[in-house]
Design a protein around this motif. Structure first.
Motif, PDB file in Angstrom:
ATOM      1  N   MET A 191      -4.649 -39.190 -29.090  1.00  0.00           N
ATOM      2  CA  MET A 191      -3.383 -38.510 -29.372  1.00  0.00           C
ATOM      3  C   MET A 191      -2.929 -37.760 -28.124  1.00  0.00           C
ATOM      4  SD  MET A 191      -2.443 -35.983 -32.533  1.00  0.00           S
ATOM      5  CE  MET A 191      -3.693 -34.785 -32.076  1.00  0.00           C
ATOM      6  N   THR A 192      -1.749 -38.060 -27.635  1.00  0.00           N
ATOM      7  CA  THR A 192      -1.277 -37.456 -26.409  1.00  0.00           C
ATOM      8  C   THR A 192      -0.751 -36.054 -26.668  1.00  0.00           C
ATOM      9  OG1 THR A 192       1.013 -38.217 -26.613  1.00  0.00           O
ATOM     10  CG2 THR A 192      -0.587 -39.763 -25.681  1.00  0.00           C
TER      11      THR A 192
ATOM     12  N   LEU B 216      12.911 -45.898 -41.029  1.00  0.00           N
ATOM     13  CA  LEU B 216      12.233 -46.261 -39.785  1.00  0.00           C
ATOM     14  C   LEU B 216      11.727 -45.040 -39.013  1.00  0.00           C
ATOM     15  CD1 LEU B 216      14.654 -49.085 -38.571  1.00  0.00           C
ATOM     16  CD2 LEU B 216      12.443 -49.352 -39.693  1.00  0.00           C
ATOM     17  N   VAL B 217      12.583 -44.039 -38.873  1.00  0.00           N
ATOM     18  CA  VAL B 217      12.234 -42.892 -38.036  1.00  0.00           C
ATOM     19  C   VAL B 217      11.372 -41.879 -38.788  1.00  0.00           C
ATOM     20  CG1 VAL B 217      13.168 -40.950 -36.714  1.00  0.00           C
ATOM     21  CG2 VAL B 217      14.292 -43.185 -36.627  1.00  0.00           C
ATOM     22  N   LEU B 218      11.727 -41.620 -40.055  1.00  0.00           N
ATOM     23  CA  LEU B 218      10.993 -40.606 -40.815  1.00  0.00           C
ATOM     24  C   LEU B 218       9.781 -41.179 -41.540  1.00  0.00           C
ATOM     25  CD1 LEU B 218      11.664 -37.551 -41.075  1.00  0.00           C
ATOM     26  CD2 LEU B 218      13.522 -38.926 -40.145  1.00  0.00           C
ATOM     27  N   SER B 219      10.037 -42.112 -42.457  1.00  0.00           N
ATOM     28  CA  SER B 219       8.955 -42.578 -43.321  1.00  0.00           C
ATOM     29  C   SER B 219       7.892 -43.377 -42.571  1.00  0.00           C
ATOM     30  CB  SER B 219       9.532 -43.424 -44.463  1.00  0.00           C
ATOM     31  OG  SER B 219      10.339 -42.631 -45.303  1.00  0.00           O
ATOM     32  N   ILE B 220       8.296 -44.068 -41.525  1.00  0.00           N
ATOM     33  CA  ILE B 220       7.312 -44.831 -40.753  1.00  0.00           C
ATOM     34  C   ILE B 220       6.880 -44.069 -39.505  1.00  0.00           C
ATOM     35  CG2 ILE B 220       6.942 -46.947 -39.420  1.00  0.00           C
ATOM     36  CD1 ILE B 220       8.707 -48.418 -41.404  1.00  0.00           C
ATOM     37  N   GLY B 221       7.842 -43.569 -38.741  1.00  0.00           N
ATOM     38  CA  GLY B 221       7.507 -42.879 -37.496  1.00  0.00           C
ATOM     39  C   GLY B 221       6.910 -41.496 -37.708  1.00  0.00           C
ATOM     40  N   ALA B 222       7.677 -40.576 -38.312  1.00  0.00           N
ATOM     41  CA  ALA B 222       7.227 -39.189 -38.443  1.00  0.00           C
ATOM     42  C   ALA B 222       6.032 -39.057 -39.377  1.00  0.00           C
ATOM     43  CB  ALA B 222       8.378 -38.312 -38.939  1.00  0.00           C
ATOM     44  N   ILE B 223       6.027 -39.797 -40.491  1.00  0.00           N
ATOM     45  CA  ILE B 223       4.904 -39.694 -41.425  1.00  0.00           C
ATOM     46  C   ILE B 223       3.622 -40.215 -40.789  1.00  0.00           C
ATOM     47  CG2 ILE B 223       3.977 -40.531 -43.614  1.00  0.00           C
ATOM     48  CD1 ILE B 223       6.068 -38.360 -43.902  1.00  0.00           C
ATOM     49  N   SER B 224       3.720 -41.279 -40.000  1.00  0.00           N
ATOM     50  CA  SER B 224       2.531 -41.781 -39.304  1.00  0.00           C
ATOM     51  C   SER B 224       1.994 -40.733 -38.335  1.00  0.00           C
ATOM     52  CB  SER B 224       2.864 -43.074 -38.555  1.00  0.00           C
ATOM     53  OG  SER B 224       3.218 -44.112 -39.458  1.00  0.00           O
ATOM     54  N   LEU B 225       2.894 -40.061 -37.623  1.00  0.00           N
ATOM     55  CA  LEU B 225       2.463 -39.009 -36.707  1.00  0.00           C
ATOM     56  C   LEU B 225       1.850 -37.840 -37.473  1.00  0.00           C
ATOM     57  CD1 LEU B 225       5.432 -38.930 -34.152  1.00  0.00           C
ATOM     58  CD2 LEU B 225       3.157 -39.928 -33.836  1.00  0.00           C
ATOM     59  N   LEU B 226       2.435 -37.488 -38.631  1.00  0.00           N
ATOM     60  CA  LEU B 226       1.880 -36.406 -39.443  1.00  0.00           C
ATOM     61  C   LEU B 226       0.463 -36.746 -39.894  1.00  0.00           C
ATOM     62  CD1 LEU B 226       2.119 -33.739 -40.979  1.00  0.00           C
ATOM     63  CD2 LEU B 226       3.193 -34.993 -42.859  1.00  0.00           C
ATOM     64  N   ASN B 227       0.263 -37.985 -40.335  1.00  0.00           N
ATOM     65  CA  ASN B 227      -1.074 -38.396 -40.752  1.00  0.00           C
ATOM     66  C   ASN B 227      -2.069 -38.327 -39.589  1.00  0.00           C
ATOM     67  OD1 ASN B 227      -0.411 -38.887 -43.445  1.00  0.00           O
ATOM     68  ND2 ASN B 227       0.226 -40.985 -43.033  1.00  0.00           N
ATOM     69  N   LEU B 228      -1.617 -38.707 -38.389  1.00  0.00           N
ATOM     70  CA  LEU B 228      -2.487 -38.603 -37.220  1.00  0.00           C
ATOM     71  C   LEU B 228      -2.842 -37.158 -36.914  1.00  0.00           C
ATOM     72  CD1 LEU B 228      -1.053 -41.187 -34.642  1.00  0.00           C
ATOM     73  CD2 LEU B 228      -3.351 -41.175 -35.635  1.00  0.00           C
ATOM     74  N   LEU B 229      -1.844 -36.275 -37.007  1.00  0.00           N
ATOM     75  CA  LEU B 229      -2.077 -34.862 -36.723  1.00  0.00           C
ATOM     76  C   LEU B 229      -3.045 -34.252 -37.736  1.00  0.00           C
ATOM     77  CD1 LEU B 229       1.590 -33.849 -35.826  1.00  0.00           C
ATOM     78  CD2 LEU B 229      -0.344 -33.903 -34.251  1.00  0.00           C
ATOM     79  N   ILE B 230      -2.873 -34.600 -39.011  1.00  0.00           N
ATOM     80  CA  ILE B 230      -3.774 -34.092 -40.044  1.00  0.00           C
ATOM     81  C   ILE B 230      -5.192 -34.610 -39.797  1.00  0.00           C
ATOM     82  CG2 ILE B 230      -4.341 -34.207 -42.513  1.00  0.00           C
ATOM     83  CD1 ILE B 230      -1.359 -34.205 -43.096  1.00  0.00           C
ATOM     84  N   ARG B 231      -5.298 -35.862 -39.374  1.00  0.00           N
ATOM     85  CA  ARG B 231      -6.610 -36.464 -39.138  1.00  0.00           C
ATOM     86  C   ARG B 231      -7.344 -35.778 -37.997  1.00  0.00           C
ATOM     87  NH1 ARG B 231      -6.705 -42.766 -37.693  1.00  0.00           N
ATOM     88  NH2 ARG B 231      -5.995 -42.842 -39.863  1.00  0.00           N
TER      89      ARG B 231
END
Length: 285
Positions: free
Chosen positions: A1-2, A219-234
């Motif tokens: 994660m950058t 595209l931007v929220l449900s795929i992009g932002a949610i994927s980033l949120l899941n990474l941050l939580i992980r």
């Protein structure tokens, strides 16, 4: 994660309020969200199958992913969209949801064993004060006769995003983002469908603005932002993730100024500075 992932998440997440404002005049909130969920499920299922993603096979893991999804999507997004649809200004909605980092910090110690030091508490309080300053000028826009009707969905959203962050960090921090997203959004759709059928007309005006808003939110929220949120939580603590939400209202205010020409008051700039300072203070060691 950058190092730029948190900033990218804040920017993408903040744009969701803009997408909601564009699309909600053409569809009722739960109908809008249900359509959004269905499109995401189709796209992410295709992506997961094409990439041979690892699907959760354990029933307990599927249950935990589904519960976290309904909290983060069905309750949070449903509450935010319903509040804005009922006339609550996006700034006030963001202010209410902005309590989330403080609630998360309170729950992180008891549920996750995370230690929140004094510096972080000061940062969380300063961040909330900054958010309040940014949206203070919109507090008079809520009619006193409709306060309960408007605020109730926003409080549901606050509960959803707080419990969702803590629950996912505690029970299912790691899962394939593609396959896991399908489970999360499918659970959210199953919860949203009967409520939308019972309370809304399910009518949609397919205007260019609505199509653009739907595409952006998918595209931007449900795929992009949610994927980033899941990474941050992980990869980070619950408090470290939650503090980023203090940057959402200032970023949303700037986007609304750029896109819709909304004005910024004299308190907005010092409020943004306070929010950024609070986020910096609340960072982990």
């Amino acid at each position: 994660m950058t190092q730029f992932t948190p900033l990218l998440f804040v920017l993408l997440w903040s744009s969701g309020f803009i997408g909601a404002k564009l699309g909600l005049p053409n569809a009722e909130p739960l109908t809008f969200l249900l359509l959004r969920y269905v499109v995401v499920i189709v796209l992410m299922s295709g992506l997961a199958l094409a990439a041979h993603a690892r699907w959760p096979s354990d029933g307990r893991q599927i249950m935990h992913i589904a519960i976290s999804g309904t909290l983060l999507h069905a309750l949070y997004l449903g509450g935010v969209f319903t509040a804005i649809h009922r006339g609550l200004p996006a700034g006030i909605t963001a202010l209410i949801v902005g309590i989330q980092p403080l609630l998360t910090a309170l729950g992180a110690g008891a549920l996750l064993g995370e230690r929140v030091v004094t510096r972080q508490w000061i940062g969380l309080l300063l961040g909330f004060a900054g958010v309040a300053m940014v949206v203070a000028h919109k507090t008079g826009a809520v009619p006193s006769t409709e306060v309960v009707s408007m605020l109730a969905p926003a409080l549901v959203a606050l509960l959803g995003i707080t419990l969702g962050t803590l629950y996912q960090k505690r029970f299912c921090p790691r899962f394939d983002l593609r396959a896991g997203s399908v489970v999360q959004f499918a659970a959210s759709a199953l919860l949203t469908l009967p409520v939308a059928c019972a309370t809304e007309t399910m009518h949609i005006d397919w205007t260019p603005h609505f199509v653009f808003a739907l595409g952006w939110l998918v595209l931007v929220l449900s795929i992009g932002a949610i994927s980033l949120l899941n990474l941050l939580i992980r990869r980070g603590s619950a408090v470290n993730v939650a503090r980023l939400f203090y940057l959402t209202p200032p970023t949303t205010a700037l986007l609304a100024w750029a896109v819709f020409g909304e004005t910024l008051t004299g308190l907005a700039l010092p409020g943004m500075l306070a929010a950024v300072t609070g986020v910096w203070l609340a960072r982990p060691r």
